[in-house]
Scaffold this motif. Sequence first.
Motif, PDB file in Angstrom:
ATOM      1  N   UNK A  85       8.739  -7.414 -16.908  1.00 57.75           N
ATOM      2  CA  UNK A  85       7.870  -6.546 -17.712  1.00 57.75           C
ATOM      3  C   UNK A  85       6.957  -5.624 -16.901  1.00 57.75           C
ATOM      4  N   UNK A  86       6.713  -5.955 -15.631  1.00 53.21           N
ATOM      5  CA  UNK A  86       5.696  -5.233 -14.865  1.00 53.21           C
ATOM      6  C   UNK A  86       6.318  -4.249 -13.876  1.00 53.21           C
ATOM      7  N   UNK A  87       5.708  -3.089 -13.806  1.00 50.30           N
ATOM      8  CA  UNK A  87       6.091  -2.123 -12.775  1.00 50.30           C
ATOM      9  C   UNK A  87       5.622  -2.633 -11.416  1.00 50.30           C
ATOM     10  N   UNK A  88       6.412  -2.373 -10.358  1.00 54.59           N
ATOM     11  CA  UNK A  88       5.989  -2.758  -9.022  1.00 54.59           C
ATOM     12  C   UNK A  88       6.824  -3.890  -8.454  1.00 54.59           C
ATOM     13  N   UNK A  89       6.265  -4.567  -7.478  1.00 57.04           N
ATOM     14  CA  UNK A  89       7.012  -5.572  -6.720  1.00 57.04           C
ATOM     15  C   UNK A  89       6.181  -6.837  -6.540  1.00 57.04           C
ATOM     16  N   UNK A 105       0.832  -1.208   0.000  1.00 56.47           N
ATOM     17  CA  UNK A 105       0.000   0.000   0.000  1.00 56.47           C
ATOM     18  C   UNK A 105       0.865   1.257   0.000  1.00 56.47           C
ATOM     19  N   UNK A 106       1.947   1.239   0.780  1.00 62.44           N
ATOM     20  CA  UNK A 106       2.874   2.376   0.798  1.00 62.44           C
ATOM     21  C   UNK A 106       3.495   2.596  -0.573  1.00 62.44           C
ATOM     22  N   UNK A 107       3.814   1.500  -1.263  1.00 55.97           N
ATOM     23  CA  UNK A 107       4.403   1.612  -2.598  1.00 55.97           C
ATOM     24  C   UNK A 107       3.435   2.283  -3.571  1.00 55.97           C
ATOM     25  N   UNK A 108       2.135   1.981  -3.420  1.00 54.25           N
ATOM     26  CA  UNK A 108       1.127   2.622  -4.270  1.00 54.25           C
ATOM     27  C   UNK A 108       1.011   4.111  -3.941  1.00 54.25           C
ATOM     28  N   UNK A 109       1.043   4.444  -2.637  1.00 55.63           N
ATOM     29  CA  UNK A 109       0.985   5.856  -2.222  1.00 55.63           C
ATOM     30  C   UNK A 109       2.155   6.639  -2.802  1.00 55.63           C
ATOM     31  N   UNK A 110       3.333   6.048  -2.760  1.00 58.79           N
ATOM     32  CA  UNK A 110       4.525   6.749  -3.247  1.00 58.79           C
ATOM     33  C   UNK A 110       4.485   6.940  -4.760  1.00 58.79           C
ATOM     34  N   UNK A 111       3.886   5.977  -5.457  1.00 60.03           N
ATOM     35  CA  UNK A 111       3.746   6.133  -6.910  1.00 60.03           C
ATOM     36  C   UNK A 111       2.793   7.286  -7.220  1.00 60.03           C
ATOM     37  N   UNK A 112       1.690   7.372  -6.489  1.00 59.90           N
ATOM     38  CA  UNK A 112       0.748   8.476  -6.694  1.00 59.90           C
ATOM     39  C   UNK A 112       1.449   9.819  -6.509  1.00 59.90           C
TER      40      UNK A 112
END
Length: 637
Positions: free
Chosen positions: A173-177, A43-50
């Motif tokens: 190929x995918x962004x993220x973890x 969830x933190x990773x998504x917040x930081x991307x935003x």
Amino acid sequence: MTVAAHKESHGFQTEAKQLLHLMIHSLYSNKEIFLRELVSNASDAADKLRFEALSSPSLLAEDPDLRIRIEFDKDAGTLTISDNGIGMSRDEVIENLGTIARSGTANFMQNLTGDQKKDAHLIGQFGVGFYSAFIVADKVDVFTRRAGADASQGVHWECSGEAEYSVENVEWPDRGTRVVLHLKDDAIEFADGWRLRSIIKKYSDHIAIPVEMLKEEAPAAEGEEPEEKAPEFEAVNAAQALWTRPRSEVKSEEYKEFYKHISHDFDDPLTWSHNRVEGKLDYTSLLYIPARAPFDLYQRDAARGLKLYVQRTFIMDDAEQFLPLYLRFVKGVLDSNDLPLNVSREILQKDQNTDAIKSALTKRVLDMLDKLSKKDADEYQKFWDLFGSVMKEGPAEDFSNKEKIAKLLRFSTTHTDDTKQDQSLEDYVGRMQDGQKNIYYVCADNFATAKSSPYLEVFRKKGIEVLLLTDQVDEWFVGHMQEFDGKPFQDVAKGALDLGEAENEDDKAEREKAEKDAGALVERVKDVLKERVEDVRATTRLVDSPACLVASDNDMGLQMRRILEQAGQALPDAKPVFEVNPSHPLVQRLDQEQDEDRFADLTNILMDQANLAAGNQLVDPADYVRRLNTLLLELNR
């Protein structure tokens, strides 16, 4: 693989090895917590991307629908948590996953109790949330690519819970973890859809992005062939930020679980306050008082503050601008519509709206504590035991709220028999004697020293209550507080004794007579100690002790001087005032001594004893021992 693997092996720090070993080989009573930690990280990773997408929209354009996905394979014994958030570069992988609890591993290890259940509750408090995966996994693979990076810059991190981990570049190929847990035999329960859904609902229902799992289809009826369908994911959490919901719709358990999510704490909070403000300013705050003090509470420069959102867009984790330093233990969320989206720390510090919100939130916290103190004294006592010494920093830092803070403070006094600090200043003032104008206090290193201080003897004789101040911050605190309810603070170890109207005519006559009768003795003592003291005088503040040291009215207190000297501070010379008790047998015997050398030895012994009674160290302990031994030998002649 189309990229050079460039595989490297790295070793953990020595302390990190111990911590990793603890996690892997201890049996924890709450294994399921690992999933909350990993989902929170996602969830933190998504917040930081935003946040980064505010200035670089292309980062989010690649895959705009943020999500967390959880998959399991019971046959293979694996559990996978993946997100399409910010991801990590190779250097970030080494920095974030290669060093366990890099800000406090040593402190973490020092606080281990040996009790596995209690030790398990430390997970998450030092940035070790990711490593809770090893509670249930004997091997962890992490595949990640940072947003905006090329597919060839993917990274594979692998660790089997031993002394080393490996990092290599992979095509990703995918962004993220993507975190793959190879479950231990005794943790295969976590490769079960119902079990995972219940854990997510329990801990992560409030996360603002969907946590998805494969939809479970109902089994086909007997005799029918199961219908072939493409795998379909569904959200298993509410995916709504809890603070955006009306208070009437949020249950206490939801507030508690949300606190654990944002604080990485295992204990429920003591209390909380959820408020929506509309008008000149428009913001929502959800503030918590923890039931556990962080290990870096007394590190004033440590990271602190609220999670800041602007129009539901995550900005930063530790927004320190919205609460004063003495409230650094408060956890929570602030979501405002009145701060610019491109906000930075520097802009926040100068923004008028920031100052207005800070003032309002500070009063909100103080009101919350005031309500807790009146509603539940036991819970407030827990708070005070944890954070009381930090609250005492308040009057010096927050003049506008000085009176509010003062009413929340608690102390030990001469009217209490244990070390508990549970007496308020209002309680003290309500018990003041007729004619008493001052709030009396004594500073000492600990409760026992304060309770037995010779400075209290006349106050105990007259039944006058005295505050026992034993925190290092106390003398600094009263120097800024100065008075409460119109009653000035008075250090009983500074200046000439002043009992005000509590001293009757007989007391005054006794004092004047003592000073007159002891005039010759005072001059003799002054002649001996002229290099060691500022002045010598007779006193009636003592009852059972022969002598004491006091500081002059305008000098720094003895305790504060001692603390600063121990910290290496250079301080101007300040000699104490030596007070003798003419009614004490030792002082009367001293007055009768005709041998001037023996008189000097006895005087210096009394001076050194007064130093010890005040909690000071002797400048020349050997000289004190020599004089005392000489005296003891003479007694046997």
